[in-house]
Structures are given as structure tokens and as C-alpha cells.
Enzyme design. Structure first.
Site, PDB file in Angstrom:
ATOM      1  N   HIS A 199      27.160  -1.540 -13.783  1.00  0.00           N
ATOM      2  CA  HIS A 199      28.106  -2.990 -13.052  1.00  0.00           C
ATOM      3  C   HIS A 199      26.908  -4.069 -11.966  1.00  0.00           C
ATOM      4  O   HIS A 199      28.780  -4.701 -11.905  1.00  0.00           O
ATOM      5  CB  HIS A 199      28.332  -1.697 -11.401  1.00  0.00           C
ATOM      6  CG  HIS A 199      29.405  -0.975 -12.361  1.00  0.00           C
ATOM      7  ND1 HIS A 199      29.908   0.322 -11.607  1.00  0.00           N
ATOM      8  CD2 HIS A 199      29.810  -0.164 -14.322  1.00  0.00           C
ATOM      9  CE1 HIS A 199      30.998   0.756 -12.273  1.00  0.00           C
ATOM     10  NE2 HIS A 199      30.546   1.056 -13.866  1.00  0.00           N
TER      11      HIS A 199
ATOM     12  N   HIS B 122       1.111  -1.629   0.193  1.00  0.00           N
ATOM     13  CA  HIS B 122      -0.061  -0.241  -0.170  1.00  0.00           C
ATOM     14  C   HIS B 122       0.632   1.168  -0.162  1.00  0.00           C
ATOM     15  O   HIS B 122       1.039   2.622  -0.469  1.00  0.00           O
ATOM     16  CB  HIS B 122      -1.103  -0.116   0.667  1.00  0.00           C
ATOM     17  CG  HIS B 122      -0.152  -0.472   2.309  1.00  0.00           C
ATOM     18  ND1 HIS B 122      -0.180  -1.220   2.551  1.00  0.00           N
ATOM     19  CD2 HIS B 122       0.336   0.244   3.641  1.00  0.00           C
ATOM     20  CE1 HIS B 122       0.786  -0.816   4.287  1.00  0.00           C
ATOM     21  NE2 HIS B 122       0.666  -0.013   4.167  1.00  0.00           N
TER      22      HIS B 122
ATOM     23  N   ARG C 133      34.757  -6.935 -16.130  1.00  0.00           N
ATOM     24  CA  ARG C 133      35.187  -7.555 -14.618  1.00  0.00           C
ATOM     25  C   ARG C 133      33.768  -7.168 -13.843  1.00  0.00           C
ATOM     26  O   ARG C 133      34.228  -7.777 -12.079  1.00  0.00           O
ATOM     27  CB  ARG C 133      35.815  -6.436 -13.684  1.00  0.00           C
ATOM     28  CG  ARG C 133      35.346  -4.886 -13.692  1.00  0.00           C
ATOM     29  CD  ARG C 133      36.229  -3.599 -13.462  1.00  0.00           C
ATOM     30  NE  ARG C 133      36.261  -2.703 -13.439  1.00  0.00           N
ATOM     31  CZ  ARG C 133      35.685  -1.063 -14.274  1.00  0.00           C
ATOM     32  NH1 ARG C 133      35.742  -1.683 -15.674  1.00  0.00           N
ATOM     33  NH2 ARG C 133      34.932  -0.467 -13.376  1.00  0.00           N
TER      34      ARG C 133
HETATM   35  C1  RB5 Z   1       4.617   0.285   5.513  1.00  0.00           C
HETATM   36  O1  RB5 Z   1       3.297   0.874   6.408  1.00  0.00           O
HETATM   37  C2  RB5 Z   1       5.780  -0.080   5.340  1.00  0.00           C
HETATM   38  O2  RB5 Z   1       5.776  -0.050   6.354  1.00  0.00           O
HETATM   39  C3  RB5 Z   1       6.108  -0.317   3.865  1.00  0.00           C
HETATM   40  O3  RB5 Z   1       5.130   0.067   3.321  1.00  0.00           O
HETATM   41  C4  RB5 Z   1       7.777  -0.351   3.849  1.00  0.00           C
HETATM   42  O4  RB5 Z   1       7.938   0.987   4.067  1.00  0.00           O
HETATM   43  C5  RB5 Z   1       8.713  -1.039   5.068  1.00  0.00           C
HETATM   44  O5  RB5 Z   1       9.737  -1.021   4.357  1.00  0.00           O
END
Ligand code: RB5
Length: 147
Positions: free
Chosen positions: A98, A9, A132
Site C-alpha cells: 500500500h 550500535h 488507488r
Molecule cells: C541508542 O541508545 C538508541 O537511542 C537508538 O538506538 C535508538 O533506539 C533511537 O531511536
């Protein structure tokens, strides 16, 4: 180019913006979710994108969550995934040139829309230099435990 996209989200709005840009650029993109702004768990989408990128050599992934941190940690648990959390276009370019990064990660709550589009575009046009860097990238897969 085939691109698998995923977000929780926290990265939902940015993912929508980036998917639109990917389509405008003429690439094929498959959105593996989430499909609404309702709270959900970022590892679910990291694992879905990682599995698809591994199953289809040559494809790329795009992942976004709030910070980009959790979803990149989860994606990088998969052997063969090199997910790069980027905050500027130079990082995106170097990640491809890279590190042969195959998943681009950004934080939807941290990176503005115009910058995110620039990062995406640099990631899509840059190419792995090999040479490399090739042996180093191969060594990423070998842990201290030897597997
Ligand atoms: C969600 O609130 C948040 O923790 C998630 O989107 C993220 O930032 C986690 O690393």
C-alpha cells in the site's frame, strides 16, 4: 535486488543477522555501517542508506537501531524515502503493497530474531499494488508548505 543496510550500535546485532539472511536469499546487500558495537549516532546511517536508495531507483534499504524510531524519523526526512518501522510481518507486507515503502526499519532491542527474519522476508516478496495507492503515495511528497 540491491539492498543498502545501516544501523547504529543498538541495531548492530540484528542488522548482521538480517544481512546474512538477505545474502542467503540471493540478494545483493551493501552494509553502510556501523561496523562495530561501539556507541554511535543513528542519523549518520539513516542518511547514508537514504541517499543510496534515492540514487538507485529500485533498490531498498534496511535500517535498525535500538527501537527503530530514531533511525526511521531520520530516514523519512529525505524526499523519496518511505521508511516503515515494522513490528510484525503484516505491517511489512502492507508497507510494500500500500505504501510502496522503500526502507524497512526494525528495533534491534524490541524485535526477536525469528520475528525479524519473518518481517524481512515478507517485505522482500511483497509488491506495490499501485492503483488507488499510487496517488496517495505521490501526495506524501507534497507538504502543507507545498514542497
Ligand atoms: C541508542 O541508545 C538508541 O537511542 C537508538 O538506538 C535508538 O533506539 C533511537 O531511536
Amino acid at each position: 535486488m540491491k539492498i543498502y543496510a545501516g544501523s547504529d550500535h543498538g541495531g548492530f546485532e540484528l542488522k548482521k543477522t538480517l544481512i546474512k539472511r538477505i545474502q542467503e536469499l540471493g540478494h545483493q546487500v551493501e552494509d553502510l555501517g556501523t561496523h562495530s558495537a561501539a556507541s554511535c549516532d543513528y542519523p549518520d546511517y539513516a542518511h547514508a542508506v537514504a541517499a543510496n536508495v534515492i540514487a538507485e531507483p529500485g533498490s531498498l534499504g534496511l535500517l535498525t537501531c535500538g527501537s527503530g524510531i530514531g533511525i526511521s524519523i531520520a530516514a523519512n526526512r529525505h524526499h523519496g524515502i518511505r521508511a516503515a518501522l515494522c513490528h510484525c510481518s503484516l505491517e511489512a507486507e502492507l508497507a510494500r503493497r500500500h505504501n510502496d515503502a522503500n526502507v524497512l526499519v526494525m528495533g534491534g532491542r524490541l524485535v526477536g530474531e525469528a520475528l525479524a527474519i519473518d518481517i524481512l522476508e515478507k517485505f522482500l516478496v511483497a509488491e506495490f499494488e499501485g492503483g488507488r495507492h499510487a496517488g496517495r503515495v505521490q501526495k506524501i511528497e507534497i507538504t502543507q508548505e507545498g514542497h
